[in-house]
Each structure stands twice: as C-alpha cells, then as structure tokens.
Write a protein that holds these residues in place. Sequence first.
Motif, PDB file in Angstrom:
ATOM      1  N   ASP A  45      -5.906 -12.308 -11.043  1.00 15.33           N
ATOM      2  CA  ASP A  45      -6.912 -12.719 -12.030  1.00 15.33           C
ATOM      3  C   ASP A  45      -7.218 -14.217 -11.929  1.00 15.33           C
ATOM      4  N   ILE A  46      -7.027 -14.785 -10.751  1.00 13.19           N
ATOM      5  CA  ILE A  46      -7.189 -16.240 -10.562  1.00 13.19           C
ATOM      6  C   ILE A  46      -8.540 -16.774 -11.066  1.00 13.19           C
ATOM      7  N   PRO A  47      -9.671 -16.151 -10.722  1.00 12.68           N
ATOM      8  CA  PRO A  47     -10.936 -16.724 -11.208  1.00 12.68           C
ATOM      9  C   PRO A  47     -11.011 -16.761 -12.738  1.00 12.68           C
ATOM     10  N   GLU A  91       2.397 -20.155   3.432  1.00 12.11           N
ATOM     11  CA  GLU A  91       2.872 -19.859   2.053  1.00 12.11           C
ATOM     12  C   GLU A  91       2.599 -18.389   1.723  1.00 12.11           C
ATOM     13  N   ARG A  92       1.345 -17.966   1.816  1.00 16.72           N
ATOM     14  CA  ARG A  92       1.007 -16.543   1.760  1.00 16.72           C
ATOM     15  C   ARG A  92      -0.019 -16.305   2.868  1.00 16.72           C
ATOM     16  N   ARG A  93       0.329 -15.385   3.793  1.00 15.53           N
ATOM     17  CA  ARG A  93      -0.595 -15.138   4.910  1.00 15.53           C
ATOM     18  C   ARG A  93      -1.532 -14.014   4.492  1.00 15.53           C
ATOM     19  N   LEU A 115      -2.723  -4.858  -0.249  1.00 12.81           N
ATOM     20  CA  LEU A 115      -3.857  -5.461  -0.937  1.00 12.81           C
ATOM     21  C   LEU A 115      -3.327  -6.226  -2.148  1.00 12.81           C
ATOM     22  N   ASP A 116      -3.675  -7.488  -2.247  1.00  4.09           N
ATOM     23  CA  ASP A 116      -3.343  -8.293  -3.427  1.00  4.09           C
ATOM     24  C   ASP A 116      -4.541  -8.314  -4.360  1.00  4.09           C
ATOM     25  N   GLY A 117      -4.311  -8.213  -5.644  1.00  2.00           N
ATOM     26  CA  GLY A 117      -5.360  -8.441  -6.642  1.00  2.00           C
ATOM     27  C   GLY A 117      -4.836  -9.437  -7.660  1.00  2.00           C
ATOM     28  N   LEU A 133      -5.913  -9.277   1.735  1.00  4.45           N
ATOM     29  CA  LEU A 133      -4.954  -8.445   2.474  1.00  4.45           C
ATOM     30  C   LEU A 133      -3.846  -9.354   2.971  1.00  4.45           C
ATOM     31  N   GLN A 134      -2.613  -9.032   2.585  1.00  2.00           N
ATOM     32  CA  GLN A 134      -1.466  -9.867   2.949  1.00  2.00           C
ATOM     33  C   GLN A 134      -0.616  -9.201   4.013  1.00  2.00           C
ATOM     34  N   LEU A 135      -0.116 -10.030   4.940  1.00  2.00           N
ATOM     35  CA  LEU A 135       0.727  -9.561   6.045  1.00  2.00           C
ATOM     36  C   LEU A 135       2.073 -10.271   6.022  1.00  2.00           C
ATOM     37  N   TRP A 157       8.834 -15.189 -11.303  1.00  3.90           N
ATOM     38  CA  TRP A 157       9.197 -15.590  -9.935  1.00  3.90           C
ATOM     39  C   TRP A 157       8.970 -14.410  -9.005  1.00  3.90           C
ATOM     40  N   HIS A 158       8.386 -14.656  -7.857  1.00  7.07           N
ATOM     41  CA  HIS A 158       8.204 -13.565  -6.896  1.00  7.07           C
ATOM     42  C   HIS A 158       8.221 -14.081  -5.469  1.00  7.07           C
ATOM     43  N   ASP A 159       8.929 -13.323  -4.616  1.00  2.00           N
ATOM     44  CA  ASP A 159       8.917 -13.578  -3.176  1.00  2.00           C
ATOM     45  C   ASP A 159       8.851 -12.233  -2.482  1.00  2.00           C
ATOM     46  N   HIS A 160       8.366 -12.255  -1.258  1.00  4.27           N
ATOM     47  CA  HIS A 160       8.217 -11.015  -0.498  1.00  4.27           C
ATOM     48  C   HIS A 160       8.978 -11.147   0.813  1.00  4.27           C
ATOM     49  N   GLY A 161       9.258 -10.020   1.449  1.00  6.18           N
ATOM     50  CA  GLY A 161       9.904 -10.068   2.759  1.00  6.18           C
ATOM     51  C   GLY A 161       9.691  -8.771   3.497  1.00  6.18           C
ATOM     52  N   LEU A 164      -1.319  -8.038  -8.717  1.00  2.00           N
ATOM     53  CA  LEU A 164      -0.900  -6.676  -8.388  1.00  2.00           C
ATOM     54  C   LEU A 164      -0.932  -6.520  -6.878  1.00  2.00           C
ATOM     55  N   ARG A 165      -0.126  -5.597  -6.385  1.00  2.00           N
ATOM     56  CA  ARG A 165      -0.121  -5.252  -4.956  1.00  2.00           C
ATOM     57  C   ARG A 165      -0.362  -3.757  -4.850  1.00  2.00           C
ATOM     58  N   PHE A 166      -1.184  -3.369  -3.886  1.00  2.00           N
ATOM     59  CA  PHE A 166      -1.282  -1.957  -3.540  1.00  2.00           C
ATOM     60  C   PHE A 166      -0.919  -1.860  -2.062  1.00  2.00           C
ATOM     61  N   LEU A 188     -12.178 -11.634 -10.511  1.00  2.00           N
ATOM     62  CA  LEU A 188     -10.953 -11.259  -9.797  1.00  2.00           C
ATOM     63  C   LEU A 188     -10.972 -11.667  -8.324  1.00  2.00           C
ATOM     64  N   TYR A 189      -9.761 -11.849  -7.825  1.00  2.00           N
ATOM     65  CA  TYR A 189      -9.509 -12.210  -6.441  1.00  2.00           C
ATOM     66  C   TYR A 189      -8.879 -11.004  -5.751  1.00  2.00           C
ATOM     67  N   ALA A 190      -9.179 -10.801  -4.461  1.00  2.00           N
ATOM     68  CA  ALA A 190      -8.454  -9.785  -3.676  1.00  2.00           C
ATOM     69  C   ALA A 190      -8.271 -10.271  -2.254  1.00  2.00           C
ATOM     70  N   SER A 249       9.620 -17.919  -2.629  1.00  2.00           N
ATOM     71  CA  SER A 249       9.491 -17.641  -4.061  1.00  2.00           C
ATOM     72  C   SER A 249       8.681 -18.714  -4.786  1.00  2.00           C
ATOM     73  N   HIS A 250       7.791 -18.259  -5.623  1.00  2.00           N
ATOM     74  CA  HIS A 250       7.046 -19.160  -6.502  1.00  2.00           C
ATOM     75  C   HIS A 250       6.610 -18.382  -7.753  1.00  2.00           C
ATOM     76  N   ARG A 251       6.000 -19.096  -8.681  1.00  2.00           N
ATOM     77  CA  ARG A 251       5.412 -18.413  -9.845  1.00  2.00           C
ATOM     78  C   ARG A 251       4.190 -19.186 -10.305  1.00  2.00           C
ATOM     79  N   HIS A 252       3.305 -18.471 -10.960  1.00  2.00           N
ATOM     80  CA  HIS A 252       2.056 -19.085 -11.434  1.00  2.00           C
ATOM     81  C   HIS A 252       1.558 -18.329 -12.650  1.00  2.00           C
ATOM     82  N   GLN A 253       0.588 -18.942 -13.332  1.00  2.00           N
ATOM     83  CA  GLN A 253       0.031 -18.314 -14.538  1.00  2.00           C
ATOM     84  C   GLN A 253      -0.730 -17.046 -14.213  1.00  2.00           C
TER      85      GLN A 253
HETATM   86  C1  1HN Z   1      -0.112 -15.377  -4.422  1.00  2.00           C
HETATM   87  O1  1HN Z   1       0.873 -16.002  -5.095  1.00  2.00           O
HETATM   88  C2  1HN Z   1       0.183 -14.254  -3.662  1.00  2.00           C
HETATM   89  O2  1HN Z   1       2.442 -14.162  -4.310  1.00  2.00           O
HETATM   90  C3  1HN Z   1      -0.831 -13.603  -2.988  1.00  2.00           C
HETATM   91  O3  1HN Z   1       1.814 -12.881  -2.743  1.00  2.00           O
HETATM   92  C4  1HN Z   1      -2.114 -14.048  -3.051  1.00  2.00           C
HETATM   93  C5  1HN Z   1      -3.728 -15.617  -3.863  1.00  2.00           C
HETATM   94  C6  1HN Z   1      -4.047 -16.709  -4.581  1.00  2.00           C
HETATM   95  C7  1HN Z   1      -3.067 -17.397  -5.272  1.00  2.00           C
HETATM   96  C8  1HN Z   1      -1.764 -16.966  -5.242  1.00  2.00           C
HETATM   97  C9  1HN Z   1       1.579 -13.733  -3.578  1.00  2.00           C
HETATM   98  C10 1HN Z   1      -2.428 -15.165  -3.800  1.00  2.00           C
HETATM   99  C11 1HN Z   1      -1.430 -15.843  -4.490  1.00  2.00           C
END
Ligand code: 1HN
Length: 354
Positions: free
Chosen positions: A173-175, A73-75, A169-171, A98-100, A150-154, A117-119, A94-96, A109-113
């Motif tokens: 506010d999940i916690p 879903e998100r690597r 880098l993903d950041g 590294l996404q590949l 809604w957000h998806d990456h590619g 942010l991405r750097f 905060l959560y952080a 694509s999904h969305r959540h509350q």
């Molecule tokens: C999420 O939706 C993404 O959309 C990245 O790229 C990290 C970490 C926890 C929950 C949702 C993304 C995430 C996440």
Amino acid sequence: MTKPFYAAPDASAAMREFYARLAQKNAAPLWEALAQLVTPEPVTLTQPAHWSYSELRPLLLEAGQRISAEQAERRVLVLENPGLRGSVRITESLYAGLQLVLPGEIARSHRHQASALRFVLESNGGFTAVEGERAAMQAGDFILTPSWAWHDHGNLPASEDGAGPAIWLDGLDIPLVNSLSGSFAEHYPAEQQPLARPEGDAQACYAANMLPLEYRAPRLSSPVFAYPYARSRAALQQLYQNGPLDATHGIKLQYVNPATGGAPLPTIGAFLQLLPAGFSGAAYRSSDATIYCVAEGSGSSRVGAQTFAWQEHDVFVVPNWQPVAHSATSEAVLFSFSDRPVQKALGLWREQAL
Ligand code: 1HN
C-alpha cells in the motif's frame, strides 16, 4: 473520459490577469478546477494492463544474474501501470512487483509502515520470516507482512533442497501510505531476525477456527500471516462441487482476519476465485481498482474495451469502475487484491452488476 460534470467558464484576459494576482498570494479560483475535482464517476490514470509471466520471468532471472538480493535490498521488477509511468505503482493506491530470491540468498530484515502481501508463484525452498516466525513458501500461498512487522526472506541453498528460484508477486500500500506522507522504515540490526516461535505456531493459534482464550486483536492486521494455497484451493473445489456458481465471479472467497472477520490487512483486501473450464462470466464493476494474478489455468478477461488473454502467473489490472468479465478456457484460479477495505472504511466503495 466522461464529459465534465461542471464546465469551467471561459477565462478572459482580464480574468487570467486576476488569476495571476491570486497565484502570487497562493490562492486559486475553485471554479476553474471543479470539473477535475468532482467527477460524476471515478476518473483515474490507472489503465487496463496485462503482464505476461512468460515474458517477465526471463527478465527477472536476468536481473538475478545482474544484481544480488543483497545489493538490491529487494530484487524486484516493479509492475508499473502504463498510465502511471515513473510513479512506481500498479494502481493509484497500490504497488505491485515480482520478487526473486535465488537458492542460498537472503533478503535482509527490515520493517516499514507500508503493509505488504505476497502471492507465491514459484518456490521449492523459499521462506519468509515475519515478526519472529518463519513460513515456508509454496506456490499459491498468500502471505502477509503487516505494517511495522520485521520481515526477511530467503531461499534454501541448493544443497538443502533450495531447488530453483523463489518468485512471488508483492503487493504493497506504499502509494496510499506515501500520499499521507506516513512513511517510516528501519533495518534490523542483523541480516535475519531471530526466530521466536516454531513454524506453524500462528496457524495453530489463529487458523484452526479457534483463537487463544479471551484473545483481543493487538493490531489491525490478521494474526494469521500465511494462508496456504492447499487449504484455500480445497475450499474453492468443495464449494464448486456443492454449487451454486456465481454468474459474475464463479466461486469467489475473500481472505479474512479471523480475529475480526475483516480484511487481512487494514488497507488491502484479497480474494481467490475458481472459474470452471468454459466459464463465461457476466460483466461487473466496482470502485476499487483490482490487481489479478493467475494462480492456475488460462482464459481471458474483458476489461473496458480491451481483452487480455491470460496464462498461469500472468498479472492484469482492472481500473476503478471499469467493467470486467472473466472467461476460463481451462479450470482457472485467480488471486486478486485491492484497496477495498480503505474504500469501505471511508464509505466510498460501490459495485454494480452490468
Ligand atoms: C519491500 O519491503 C518488499 O519486503 C518488497 O519484500 C517490495 C517495494 C517497495 C517498498 C518495500 C519486501 C517492496 C518493499
């Protein structure tokens, strides 16, 4: 930890027996808990910590061989604070991670509350789509995914220029959101959302020092969802040439929501600062725990009693109210983010030059 502000009285056997009877009625003595509840200064489980990109990058690429973006879903490799192991966060709020995304892959694509942010650290063909508009990713770009967008990456296939991995880098506010038990999430019915506007539309609408006629902000987050590094970097460079340099922060700017002048996300503030080669900054502390990511250059930061020597794309954390002093060996640019807008909205934020 500092000495308790309130000392709990010693509990005799008779008192402990009393507490046991209270517990049976879901009641507890405040006088036993006050010292940990009301501290004279911030007390946190967040520890100073440093993640070396040269150590993590091969592990992230190994994850790329072991699991697909589709399966995951998100690597992402979560950057978990050593003081908060098992709780999937880098600071208490905060959560952080590294996404590949590998060439040819889509993160659906999904969305959540939670707001994100991405750097961007590495990207040749990486892109993200937010609420109907796509943005190509380049190293150093700061990108927002507002709450419930809604957000998806590619990453483009290798045949279409998607040369190399896209890593950022993903950041989030999940916690914070989960501490309020405020999580909602859903999948988009298709892998990618349809594009409603051409790339660059939000830039033209909101990021040219103008706004659409009689614009009234429809949401709390910035309508600009991509802040290109080239522009932010050029601003820092120009300000450096113009002087003066702040003794603590070098040249430091905060990312802004142009419709409000406030933070880009309601829960997360983000910053970019230039430290000239040879800079040795004064010590400073603030009540917001801050996550730093090295955009360029090398140097070191003294955080409390520790010193982290950092290189390009390393990440390090300064816990709440811990003194930090930055030094740069070569000209360096640091990206950082924190929950400062939340603390400010609640009247909690403090800072101190040391
Ligand atoms: C999420 O939706 C993404 O959309 C990245 O790229 C990290 C970490 C926890 C929950 C949702 C993304 C995430 C996440």
